[in-house]
Design a protein around this motif. Structure first.
Motif, PDB file in Angstrom:
ATOM      1  N   GLY A 135       0.813  -1.216   0.000  1.00 27.72           N
ATOM      2  CA  GLY A 135       0.000   0.000   0.000  1.00 27.72           C
ATOM      3  C   GLY A 135       0.844   1.262   0.000  1.00 27.72           C
ATOM      4  O   GLY A 135       0.517   2.269  -0.660  1.00 27.72           O
ATOM      5  N   LEU A 136       1.957   1.230   0.731  1.00 27.87           N
ATOM      6  CA  LEU A 136       2.828   2.397   0.815  1.00 27.87           C
ATOM      7  C   LEU A 136       3.408   2.756  -0.545  1.00 27.87           C
ATOM      8  O   LEU A 136       3.295   3.904  -1.023  1.00 27.87           O
ATOM      9  CB  LEU A 136       3.948   2.117   1.839  1.00 27.87           C
ATOM     10  N   ALA A 138       2.538   1.621  -3.528  1.00 30.32           N
ATOM     11  CA  ALA A 138       1.516   1.858  -4.557  1.00 30.32           C
ATOM     12  C   ALA A 138       0.991   3.294  -4.467  1.00 30.32           C
ATOM     13  O   ALA A 138       0.837   3.991  -5.485  1.00 30.32           O
ATOM     14  CB  ALA A 138       0.387   0.849  -4.405  1.00 30.32           C
ATOM     15  N   SER A 139       0.723   3.747  -3.265  1.00 28.91           N
ATOM     16  CA  SER A 139       0.248   5.124  -3.099  1.00 28.91           C
ATOM     17  C   SER A 139       1.320   6.125  -3.506  1.00 28.91           C
ATOM     18  O   SER A 139       1.015   7.160  -4.130  1.00 28.91           O
ATOM     19  CB  SER A 139      -0.160   5.360  -1.649  1.00 28.91           C
ATOM     20  N   PHE A 140       2.565   5.836  -3.210  1.00 27.98           N
ATOM     21  CA  PHE A 140       3.648   6.737  -3.591  1.00 27.98           C
ATOM     22  C   PHE A 140       3.788   6.822  -5.103  1.00 27.98           C
ATOM     23  O   PHE A 140       3.998   7.911  -5.661  1.00 27.98           O
ATOM     24  CB  PHE A 140       4.963   6.253  -2.953  1.00 27.98           C
ATOM     25  N   LEU A 141       3.636   5.675  -5.790  1.00 25.68           N
ATOM     26  CA  LEU A 141       3.712   5.667  -7.253  1.00 25.68           C
ATOM     27  C   LEU A 141       2.576   6.477  -7.858  1.00 25.68           C
ATOM     28  O   LEU A 141       2.783   7.267  -8.795  1.00 25.68           O
ATOM     29  CB  LEU A 141       3.686   4.225  -7.755  1.00 25.68           C
ATOM     30  N   VAL A 142       1.365   6.308  -7.310  1.00 27.33           N
ATOM     31  CA  VAL A 142       0.210   7.060  -7.836  1.00 27.33           C
ATOM     32  C   VAL A 142       0.412   8.556  -7.626  1.00 27.33           C
ATOM     33  O   VAL A 142       0.151   9.384  -8.527  1.00 27.33           O
ATOM     34  CB  VAL A 142      -1.084   6.559  -7.175  1.00 27.33           C
ATOM     35  N   ALA A 184       2.403   9.818   0.957  1.00 24.03           N
ATOM     36  CA  ALA A 184       2.570   8.361   0.874  1.00 24.03           C
ATOM     37  C   ALA A 184       2.891   7.768   2.239  1.00 24.03           C
ATOM     38  O   ALA A 184       2.395   6.690   2.601  1.00 24.03           O
ATOM     39  CB  ALA A 184       3.666   8.039  -0.142  1.00 24.03           C
ATOM     40  N   TRP A 185       3.722   8.470   2.970  1.00 25.09           N
ATOM     41  CA  TRP A 185       4.059   8.000   4.329  1.00 25.09           C
ATOM     42  C   TRP A 185       2.809   7.989   5.216  1.00 25.09           C
ATOM     43  O   TRP A 185       2.617   7.063   6.015  1.00 25.09           O
ATOM     44  CB  TRP A 185       5.136   8.923   4.894  1.00 25.09           C
ATOM     45  N   GLY A 186       1.955   8.986   5.070  1.00 24.83           N
ATOM     46  CA  GLY A 186       0.714   9.003   5.833  1.00 24.83           C
ATOM     47  C   GLY A 186      -0.226   7.875   5.434  1.00 24.83           C
ATOM     48  O   GLY A 186      -0.881   7.258   6.292  1.00 24.83           O
ATOM     49  N   VAL A 187      -0.290   7.576   4.128  1.00 24.29           N
ATOM     50  CA  VAL A 187      -1.103   6.445   3.674  1.00 24.29           C
ATOM     51  C   VAL A 187      -0.580   5.151   4.272  1.00 24.29           C
ATOM     52  O   VAL A 187      -1.356   4.269   4.703  1.00 24.29           O
ATOM     53  CB  VAL A 187      -1.131   6.391   2.143  1.00 24.29           C
ATOM     54  N   GLY A 188       0.729   5.017   4.326  1.00 23.76           N
ATOM     55  CA  GLY A 188       1.309   3.811   4.919  1.00 23.76           C
ATOM     56  C   GLY A 188       0.961   3.669   6.383  1.00 23.76           C
ATOM     57  O   GLY A 188       0.644   2.571   6.867  1.00 23.76           O
ATOM     58  N   LEU A 215      10.612   6.970   4.847  1.00 20.98           N
ATOM     59  CA  LEU A 215      10.657   8.422   4.967  1.00 20.98           C
ATOM     60  C   LEU A 215      12.088   8.943   4.811  1.00 20.98           C
ATOM     61  O   LEU A 215      12.335   9.907   4.069  1.00 20.98           O
ATOM     62  CB  LEU A 215      10.080   8.845   6.316  1.00 20.98           C
ATOM     63  N   LEU A 216      13.051   8.303   5.473  1.00 25.02           N
ATOM     64  CA  LEU A 216      14.425   8.762   5.394  1.00 25.02           C
ATOM     65  C   LEU A 216      14.994   8.585   3.989  1.00 25.02           C
ATOM     66  O   LEU A 216      15.603   9.506   3.417  1.00 25.02           O
ATOM     67  CB  LEU A 216      15.287   8.008   6.421  1.00 25.02           C
ATOM     68  N   VAL A 217      14.802   7.388   3.403  1.00 25.80           N
ATOM     69  CA  VAL A 217      15.358   7.120   2.074  1.00 25.80           C
ATOM     70  C   VAL A 217      14.750   8.047   1.036  1.00 25.80           C
ATOM     71  O   VAL A 217      15.461   8.624   0.190  1.00 25.80           O
ATOM     72  CB  VAL A 217      15.128   5.634   1.712  1.00 25.80           C
ATOM     73  N   GLU A 218      13.462   8.236   1.058  1.00 24.81           N
ATOM     74  CA  GLU A 218      12.830   9.069   0.045  1.00 24.81           C
ATOM     75  C   GLU A 218      13.156  10.549   0.232  1.00 24.81           C
ATOM     76  O   GLU A 218      13.231  11.293  -0.756  1.00 24.81           O
ATOM     77  CB  GLU A 218      11.309   8.854   0.072  1.00 24.81           C
ATOM     78  N   MET A 219      13.362  10.989   1.466  1.00 24.89           N
ATOM     79  CA  MET A 219      13.787  12.363   1.657  1.00 24.89           C
ATOM     80  C   MET A 219      15.197  12.580   1.113  1.00 24.89           C
ATOM     81  O   MET A 219      15.511  13.642   0.553  1.00 24.89           O
ATOM     82  CB  MET A 219      13.735  12.729   3.145  1.00 24.89           C
ATOM     83  N   ILE A 220      16.056  11.589   1.266  1.00 22.50           N
ATOM     84  CA  ILE A 220      17.385  11.691   0.652  1.00 22.50           C
ATOM     85  C   ILE A 220      17.271  11.739  -0.867  1.00 22.50           C
ATOM     86  O   ILE A 220      17.958  12.506  -1.550  1.00 22.50           O
ATOM     87  CB  ILE A 220      18.270  10.518   1.111  1.00 22.50           C
TER      88      ILE A 220
END
Length: 740
Positions: A135-136, A138-142, A184-188, A215-220
């Motif tokens: 879900g995490l 998939a929501s981030f991709l959308v 996306a993090w909130g959806v997760g 959250l950390l990886v995507e912020m980087i």
């Protein structure tokens, strides 16, 4: 309060440990036990010479051993520190390898275990995590797909705009990217709490680990996209091509994802549900995978980076940055690979604090390299462009600027070596290879650093003294300021400068060697023995020096004089205590040792004379010839040469009767060295006056005398010219004389 009895008892107890083997054997051989008090035993040892000597020897040995064992850490040398650090690192690597092997065995057992009942909880955890992850991501991709058109519009609007407007669009695009990650993090979190958590509305720590890692990886990655917008070139703040931006973002994003999710998600789950050894095995495998990826990236870009680093040197630049870049062009990939291996090894030695340690060490190394490079570049530019003396000082000391510019390159080489050495020490200190600061704070470090600094200060003061004396001598020899130096002053000042330079070099060298701990007493003694050997073996050299000293004391010749030494004549260019250099008229430089000088003929001592010895025909009136010579002298006094003449014409008169002419001599007194130019001008005027008066300056000729008869008459001399005969050559006329 300690009484005398307590002190004696303590000494007795110490003495019991210091008993010699012979005494112990003697006591063991006794058949009946004896009761001996501490005081009696101490008295026995003190009364026995052998026991007392053994006690002192034992105490000295123990004191020496204790001193060597309790040596302060500050006294340890750099080599010992490096050895200890290397030993500790090796032990940590071996221990880490053992832990990794244990973890790999545990992972293999978990995979190949035929009875997976023990891992039911783990499979349940993995299933819940997989649901949240699906879900995490998939929501981030959308969300990324939805925000893409917005960022594309920002990219189109930023094309060709001012940098400030472009910065606003870059900021807005980055904020939209951050919002996408946060949503996306909130959806997760919602899925983990409401869907997976069920009725309780709680989630376990494993799902939290996943969400935090995401959250950390995507912020980087957001930061990387801010710098390397592969799809939006107008939003890219750094000047790189689209291909390069896509390449670097592709590889860096995968490395960050690999390390981030492994260390922040997979490894903690393995440590909690399997074992810490299994978690460490996962970390090691991930680190080595990242190492392989890094080595591949470096090798792929080896040629490109090499061409970029060597471009400045290829354009003909020779500054520090160009030379350093050209040097790094051939070895940069080796240094980068070594750096990656160092990161992995340091991480294996200290897994818990490796990342902060590596970041701090890397930052300190970069700062050390940048500071060292800036210092060298600043000094180099100051030396090359900023070293310009004022016009007034350059007029007074013309050679000072050239002397400083000749000295600066050598100083620059020394400074570069010192800066390079300092950068290497700073890098080694940052990575914990040595404790240079600790060694510097120790007694030995302070002693070595103080001695080195004192030696450098002595060398600096020596150079300043040499510069001051050389500049003073140069100022005294400058004819445009102050009094014009005489030839004697030029000679003595040049000799003084040479002697002072030699004495200063010897003195500064001895003092510098004494500061760094070299015993100069043997050097002084050796110098005395060497001087004695030179005095016996090099007699010619001693003769040169002694003769030169007396020549200088008697002031026979100076620099600039025209002298004659034996069969060599010319201008004295250089005088030393051993030899003289003479430049002859044809430009040849003659070096003549004083030992070979028997006679010195100085043509410029005090004053000079031009001796005008003129030959006239026998038929000329001598009085008229003298009058013509005086007329030529008067014309000379009216010319530019009158400044060189110091007295009136000294007429000597007829001095000789030659075969073809009568010799009339006069003399002109001039300043030292002025007789050559004055004489040439006077000869020209003599020729003009004689031609105007009709005075003959004869060339050599022969008078044919036929004799006289008794009446005093000379017979006539007839000259008959015969016609050439046919047998004779047509181009050879024959004169036949016939006296009748």
């Amino acid at each position: 309060m300690i009484t005398l009895r307590h002190l004696v008892s303590l000494l007795a107890l110490l003495a019991l440990f210091a008993l010699p083997p012979a005494a112990e054997a003697q006591e063991n051989d006794q058949s009946t036990p004896q009761t001996v008090t501490g005081v009696d035993e101490l008295i026995r040892i003190l009364e026995s010479e052998e026991a007392r000597t053994a006690l002192l020897t034992r105490l000295k040995t123990e004191a020496a051993t204790q001193a060597s064992t309790d040596q302060p850490s500050g006294e340890a040398t750099i080599a010992r520190q490096v050895a200890e650090q290397t030993r500790a690192a090796a032990e940590q690597i071996v221990a880490g390898g053992s832990t990794v092997w244990t973890g790999l065995v545990a992972l293999a057992a978990m995979i190949t275990d035929p009875d997976p009942g023990d891992y039911t909880a783990l499979r349940s955890i993995i299933l819940n995590v997989v649901l949240v992850a699906a879900g995490l991501f998939a929501s981030f991709l959308v969300l990324r797909i939805l925000v893409h058109p917005l960022q594309r519009s920002f990219d189109n609007r930023a094309a060709g705009r001012h940098w400030f407007v472009k910065a606003i669009y870059v900021l807005v695009a980055t904020v939209s990217d951050v919002v996408t990650v946060a949503l996306a993090w909130g959806v997760g979190y919602f899925l983990a709490l409401q869907v997976v958590g069920g009725v309780t509305g709680q989630m376990d720590i494993n799902q939290t680990l996943l969400l935090n890692a995401f959250l950390l990886v995507e912020m980087i990655k957001v930061t990387m996209r801010l710098l390397l917008h592969a799809r939006f070139p107008n939003l890219r703040p750094i000047p790189v091509s689209d291909t390069s931006a896509a390449y670097w973002y592709f590889w860096l994003a995968r490395i960050v994802s690999l390390i981030g999710y492994a260390f922040m998600f997979v490894a903690p789950i393995m440590a909690t549900n399997v074992s810490e050894s299994a978690a460490q095995a996962v970390r090691v495998l991930v680190m080595f995978t990242a190492l392989v990826i890094g080595v591949v990236i470096i090798l792929q870009n080896q040629d490109r980076v090499r061409h970029t680093l060597s471009s400045r040197a290829a354009q003909g630049r020779s500054d520090f940055i160009s030379r350093s870049s050209a040097l790094l062009a051939g070895i940069w990939h080796l240094l980068a690979i070594a750096y990656l291996f160092a990161i992995v090894l340091v991480w294996l030695v200290n897994p818990s604090g490796a990342l902060p340690y590596m970041m701090a060490a890397t930052l300190k190394s970069i700062v050390a390299i940048v500071v060292g490079g800036l210092v060298t570049v600043f000094i180099g530019r100051f030396a090359n462009a900023g070293l310009r003396l004022p016009d007034d000082l350059r007029a007074r000391l013309p050679a000072l600027e050239a002397r400083l510019k000749a000295f600066v390159p050598r100083v620059m080489q020394i400074i570069r070596v010192i800066v390079t050495f300092g950068v290497m020490i700073a890098i080694a200190q940052a990575w914990g290879l040595i404790d240079f600061l600790g060694w510097l704070a120790s007694d030995s470090g302070q002693r070595v650093s103080g001695s080195t600094l004192a030696a450098l200060i002595i060398l600096l003061f020596g150079f300043v003294a040499y510069l001051a004396v050389s500049s003073w001598v140069e100022y005294r020899l400058n004819p445009q300021f102050g009094t014009i130096p005489t030839s004697r002053e030029k000679t003595l000042l040049s000799l003084f400068q040479n002697a002072f330079t030699i004495a200063l070099v010897v003195l500064v060298t001895m003092l510098a060697l004494a500061q760094i701990g070299v015993n100069i007493a043997p050097l002084l003694a050796g110098a005395g023995v060497l001087g004695l050997a030179i005095g016996f073996g090099a007699q010619k050299l001693v003769q040169d020096i002694i003769t030169g000293v007396f020549i200088q004391l008697e002031n026979v010749m100076n620099e600039g004089d025209v002298v004659s030494l034996g069969n060599v004549s010319g201008v004295v260019e250089r005088l030393t205590i051993r030899s003289v250099s003479i430049r002859s008229l044809d430009g040849t430089l003659h070096l003549i040792p004083f030992s070979s000088v028997d006679t010195v003929s100085n043509m410029m001592k005090g004053f000079s004379y031009h001796v005008a010895e003129i030959g006239v025909a026998y038929r000329e009136d001598i009085a008229e010839v003298k009058e013509a010579m005086h007329e030529a002298f008067d014309l000379l006094m009216q010319s530019e040469w009158r400044e060189m003449i110091v007295d009136k014409l000294d007429m000597h008169g007829v001095t000789a009767f030659g075969d073809s002419a009568v010799m009339v001599r006069a003399r002109i007194k001039t300043v030292p060295g002025g007789h050559w130019a004055t004489g040439r001008a006077y000869n020209e005027l003599i020729k003009q006056v004689f031609d105007r008066r009709g005075i003959e300056i004869p060339f050599p000729h022969v008078t044919l005398y036929m004799g006289e008869d008794k009446a005093g008459m000379s017979p006539p001399l007839r000259v008959k010219n015969e016609v050439q005969s046919e047998s004779r050559s047509a181009d050879r006329p024959v004169l036949i004389t016939d006296a009748e």
